[in-house]
Design an enzyme around this catalytic site. Structure first.
Site, mmCIF file in Angstrom:
data_model
loop_
_atom_site.group_PDB
_atom_site.id
_atom_site.type_symbol
_atom_site.label_atom_id
_atom_site.label_comp_id
_atom_site.label_asym_id
_atom_site.label_seq_id
_atom_site.Cartn_x
_atom_site.Cartn_y
_atom_site.Cartn_z
ATOM 1 N N THR A 128 41.039 59.206 38.262
ATOM 2 C CA THR A 128 42.479 59.431 38.092
ATOM 3 C C THR A 128 43.016 60.386 39.166
ATOM 4 O O THR A 128 42.263 61.103 39.831
ATOM 5 C CB THR A 128 42.815 59.994 36.700
ATOM 6 O OG1 THR A 128 42.242 61.286 36.603
ATOM 7 C CG2 THR A 128 42.306 59.101 35.593
ATOM 8 N N TYR A 129 44.353 60.381 39.276
ATOM 9 C CA TYR A 129 45.050 61.153 40.307
ATOM 10 C C TYR A 129 46.212 61.863 39.636
ATOM 11 O O TYR A 129 46.919 61.258 38.820
ATOM 12 C CB TYR A 129 45.568 60.161 41.345
ATOM 13 C CG TYR A 129 46.203 60.773 42.571
ATOM 14 C CD1 TYR A 129 45.423 61.190 43.640
ATOM 15 C CD2 TYR A 129 47.587 60.886 42.666
ATOM 16 C CE1 TYR A 129 46.001 61.720 44.780
ATOM 17 C CE2 TYR A 129 48.170 61.416 43.813
ATOM 18 C CZ TYR A 129 47.366 61.835 44.861
ATOM 19 O OH TYR A 129 47.939 62.361 45.982
ATOM 20 N N ARG A 154 52.982 54.320 39.944
ATOM 21 C CA ARG A 154 54.111 55.169 40.299
ATOM 22 C C ARG A 154 53.888 56.592 39.804
ATOM 23 O O ARG A 154 54.178 57.558 40.486
ATOM 24 C CB ARG A 154 55.410 54.602 39.720
ATOM 25 C CG ARG A 154 56.601 55.150 40.461
ATOM 26 C CD ARG A 154 57.807 55.374 39.646
ATOM 27 N NE ARG A 154 57.593 56.100 38.423
ATOM 28 C CZ ARG A 154 58.569 56.468 37.639
ATOM 29 N NH1 ARG A 154 59.806 56.163 37.950
ATOM 30 N NH2 ARG A 154 58.333 57.124 36.523
ATOM 31 N N LYS A 204 54.140 42.398 40.861
ATOM 32 C CA LYS A 204 53.076 43.198 41.497
ATOM 33 C C LYS A 204 51.985 42.266 42.038
ATOM 34 O O LYS A 204 51.426 42.509 43.104
ATOM 35 C CB LYS A 204 52.468 44.184 40.493
ATOM 36 C CG LYS A 204 53.415 45.307 40.027
ATOM 37 C CD LYS A 204 52.615 46.378 39.294
ATOM 38 C CE LYS A 204 53.328 47.025 38.156
ATOM 39 N NZ LYS A 204 52.564 48.078 37.472
ATOM 40 N N GLU A 261 36.490 54.755 33.640
ATOM 41 C CA GLU A 261 37.456 55.698 34.230
ATOM 42 C C GLU A 261 36.979 57.126 33.977
ATOM 43 O O GLU A 261 36.565 57.456 32.855
ATOM 44 C CB GLU A 261 38.842 55.524 33.591
ATOM 45 C CG GLU A 261 39.843 56.541 34.154
ATOM 46 C CD GLU A 261 41.168 56.577 33.404
ATOM 47 O OE1 GLU A 261 41.927 55.603 33.514
ATOM 48 O OE2 GLU A 261 41.436 57.583 32.708
ATOM 49 N N HIS A 289 56.002 49.476 28.383
ATOM 50 C CA HIS A 289 56.080 50.814 28.969
ATOM 51 C C HIS A 289 57.375 51.449 28.481
ATOM 52 O O HIS A 289 58.362 50.739 28.244
ATOM 53 C CB HIS A 289 56.079 50.676 30.494
ATOM 54 C CG HIS A 289 56.071 51.989 31.206
ATOM 55 N ND1 HIS A 289 57.225 52.690 31.483
ATOM 56 C CD2 HIS A 289 55.046 52.729 31.681
ATOM 57 C CE1 HIS A 289 56.898 53.813 32.106
ATOM 58 N NE2 HIS A 289 55.586 53.861 32.248
HETATM 59 P P1 FAD Z 1 55.563 50.866 37.256
HETATM 60 O O1 FAD Z 1 54.716 49.681 37.462
HETATM 61 O O2 FAD Z 1 56.427 51.231 38.402
HETATM 62 O O3 FAD Z 1 56.499 50.658 36.016
HETATM 63 C C1 FAD Z 1 56.163 50.826 34.647
HETATM 64 C C2 FAD Z 1 57.082 49.950 33.813
HETATM 65 O O4 FAD Z 1 58.433 50.250 34.110
HETATM 66 C C3 FAD Z 1 56.912 48.471 34.062
HETATM 67 O O5 FAD Z 1 55.893 47.928 33.239
HETATM 68 C C4 FAD Z 1 58.281 47.963 33.747
HETATM 69 O O6 FAD Z 1 58.401 47.765 32.369
HETATM 70 C C5 FAD Z 1 59.185 49.088 34.143
HETATM 71 N N1 FAD Z 1 59.727 48.920 35.509
HETATM 72 C C6 FAD Z 1 59.592 49.790 36.521
HETATM 73 N N2 FAD Z 1 60.241 49.355 37.608
HETATM 74 C C7 FAD Z 1 60.782 48.160 37.256
HETATM 75 C C8 FAD Z 1 61.579 47.220 37.937
HETATM 76 N N3 FAD Z 1 61.997 47.400 39.188
HETATM 77 N N4 FAD Z 1 61.946 46.104 37.279
HETATM 78 C C9 FAD Z 1 61.594 45.902 36.005
HETATM 79 N N5 FAD Z 1 60.855 46.782 35.306
HETATM 80 C C10 FAD Z 1 60.456 47.887 35.923
HETATM 81 N N6 FAD Z 1 49.232 58.420 35.798
HETATM 82 C C11 FAD Z 1 48.836 59.384 36.665
HETATM 83 O O7 FAD Z 1 49.614 60.290 36.950
HETATM 84 N N7 FAD Z 1 47.575 59.377 37.217
HETATM 85 C C12 FAD Z 1 46.685 58.400 36.956
HETATM 86 O O8 FAD Z 1 45.567 58.414 37.489
HETATM 87 C C13 FAD Z 1 47.058 57.363 36.043
HETATM 88 N N8 FAD Z 1 46.207 56.347 35.749
HETATM 89 C C14 FAD Z 1 46.634 55.320 34.937
HETATM 90 C C15 FAD Z 1 45.755 54.245 34.703
HETATM 91 C C16 FAD Z 1 46.167 53.181 33.894
HETATM 92 C C17 FAD Z 1 45.230 52.019 33.655
HETATM 93 C C18 FAD Z 1 47.458 53.192 33.287
HETATM 94 C C19 FAD Z 1 47.894 52.074 32.399
HETATM 95 C C20 FAD Z 1 48.330 54.259 33.516
HETATM 96 C C21 FAD Z 1 47.929 55.330 34.341
HETATM 97 N N9 FAD Z 1 48.780 56.405 34.622
HETATM 98 C C22 FAD Z 1 48.377 57.398 35.478
HETATM 99 C C23 FAD Z 1 50.111 56.508 33.970
HETATM 100 C C24 FAD Z 1 51.238 55.912 34.826
HETATM 101 O O9 FAD Z 1 51.378 56.628 36.022
HETATM 102 C C25 FAD Z 1 52.526 56.001 34.003
HETATM 103 O O10 FAD Z 1 52.431 55.162 32.878
HETATM 104 C C26 FAD Z 1 53.809 55.748 34.751
HETATM 105 O O11 FAD Z 1 54.907 56.062 33.878
HETATM 106 C C27 FAD Z 1 54.021 54.300 35.183
HETATM 107 O O12 FAD Z 1 53.296 53.992 36.292
HETATM 108 P P2 FAD Z 1 53.204 52.437 36.756
HETATM 109 O O13 FAD Z 1 52.600 52.376 38.085
HETATM 110 O O14 FAD Z 1 52.620 51.624 35.695
HETATM 111 O O15 FAD Z 1 54.766 52.141 36.879
#
Ligand code: FAD
Length: 302
Positions: free
Chosen positions: A50-51, A109, A177, A19, A161
């Site tokens: 990353t974004y 997200r 997912k 990354e 998380h």
């Molecule tokens: P989601 O998958 O939407 O949710 C995170 C957690 O919330 C889930 O694991 C679950 O516990 C809970 N949750 C959410 N919705 C539900 C639902 N409907 N039902 C049940 N539980 C739910 N951030 C950036 O801004 N830019 C990046 O480039 C970036 N890269 C990343 C790369 C990796 C490998 C990781 C692990 C994180 C990265 N992040 C990045 C951080 C990430 O954007 C944050 O952690 C954010 O808070 C959660 O995004 P997500 O897509 O995992 O969220």
């Protein structure tokens, strides 16, 4: 993208990916160009970029993806977040990334912007990561045949998380997912093998079939160690913290040593591959891979 074996399948040579993040200055961009040339020469499965949530560094991410696509042999994978952006804006960004020849995504997200929270309508109204997985599939279907390729990854949190209500909620959300079309998952940082292995066991029992890549970062400084601990949601190992402090707060070799030990346990436990957070430097991650004997040929030695 090289197909990844599932955890627990017949052992093949372990694989790895990296990354990087867009540079924040001209000087940093020069250094990053140098680093990604070394990273690419190691022949990773992919290099992810990353974004910035809220589209804050959209252009810089796209420029770096284009650089990787055009000036290295590495396969770029684009992180993409939805928070604070409309569905149509996100769709446009997906197409812009695909127009640049990049078809692999990490669907996220993203975090709320500083000063706002989960109940801010701009945050709560954003697409979820699951909806983004579906939107990427939809956008792929809008492309001409043969260019609608690529895989979609999602994020996973072995220690939970902050939004998670329970381990089972995290597991169920990850399986959802997968059902929405995700083909691999990449973990948040963590320090101990059992944190990853325990989570993957629970997720497999709940029906997860996709590969889960453990995300690892060889830290160089006490500051990075604290940052990783806050992302991991668990304290750093006391001994590592103590040794880093004793070394004056800067000891890249300690981070390498810890990551090598962790990677060995993970690979022995069935992890299909390791995903290394590079912090935009090649030296430490290549030292880890060299120690694990995963570099063939060694891009620095040749
Ligand atoms: P989601 O998958 O939407 O949710 C995170 C957690 O919330 C889930 O694991 C679950 O516990 C809970 N949750 C959410 N919705 C539900 C639902 N409907 N039902 C049940 N539980 C739910 N951030 C950036 O801004 N830019 C990046 O480039 C970036 N890269 C990343 C790369 C990796 C490998 C990781 C692990 C994180 C990265 N992040 C990045 C951080 C990430 O954007 C944050 O952690 C954010 O808070 C959660 O995004 P997500 O897509 O995992 O969220």
């Amino acid at each position: 993208m090289t197909p990844l074996p599932l955890a627990g399948s017949a052992p093949t040579r372990a694989r790895f990916s990296f990354e990087v993040f867009p540079a924040r200055s001209g000087a940093a961009a020069l250094a990053l160009g140098h680093a990604v040339q070394h990273l690419s020469a190691a022949r990773p499965d992919f290099i992810s970029v990353t974004y910035g949530a809220n589209g804050s560094n959209r252009d810089a991410s796209l420029d770096l993806l284009k650089y990787l696509r055009g000036r290295t042999d590495a396969l770029p994978l684009a992180h993409l977040t939805t928070v604070g952006e409309s569905r149509e804006k996100v769709r446009g960004t997906i197409h812009a990334i695909m127009d640049a020849g990049v078809h692999d995504f990490l669907a996220l997200r993203g975090d709320p912007p500083r000063g706002s929270g989960e109940d801010d309508p701009a945050v709560s109204g954003s697409l979820s990561s699951l909806e983004l997985v579906e939107l990427i599939a939809e956008a792929r279907a809008e492309r001409p045949p043969l260019t609608s390729v690529g895989r979609t990854a999602v994020a996973v949190y072995p220690n939970g998380h902050p939004l998670s209500r329970s381990r089972s909620a995290d597991v169920d959300w990850l399986v959802a997912k997968q059902e929405a079309g995700a083909q691999l998952a990449i973990t948040q940082l963590f320090f101990r093998a059992e944190e990853y292995l325990g989570f993957v066991d629970d997720a497999r029992a709940a029906g997860l079939r996709i590969p889960v890549l453990p995300g690892l970062m060889p830290v160089s400084t006490s500051g990075q160690l604290r940052k990783v601990a806050s992302l991991a949601g668990r304290p750093a190992p006391v001994e590592l913290e103590r040794e880093m402090e004793a070394a004056g707060g800067f000891a890249p070799e300690l981070g390498v040593e810890h990551t090598v030990g962790l990677a060995r346990e993970l690979l022995a436990g069935g992890a299909p591959s390791i995903h290394l957070y590079t912090f935009n430097r090649h030296e430490q991650v290549l030292a880890v891979l060299r120690e694990l004997r995963l570099l063939t040929p060694d891009p620095v030695a040749v």
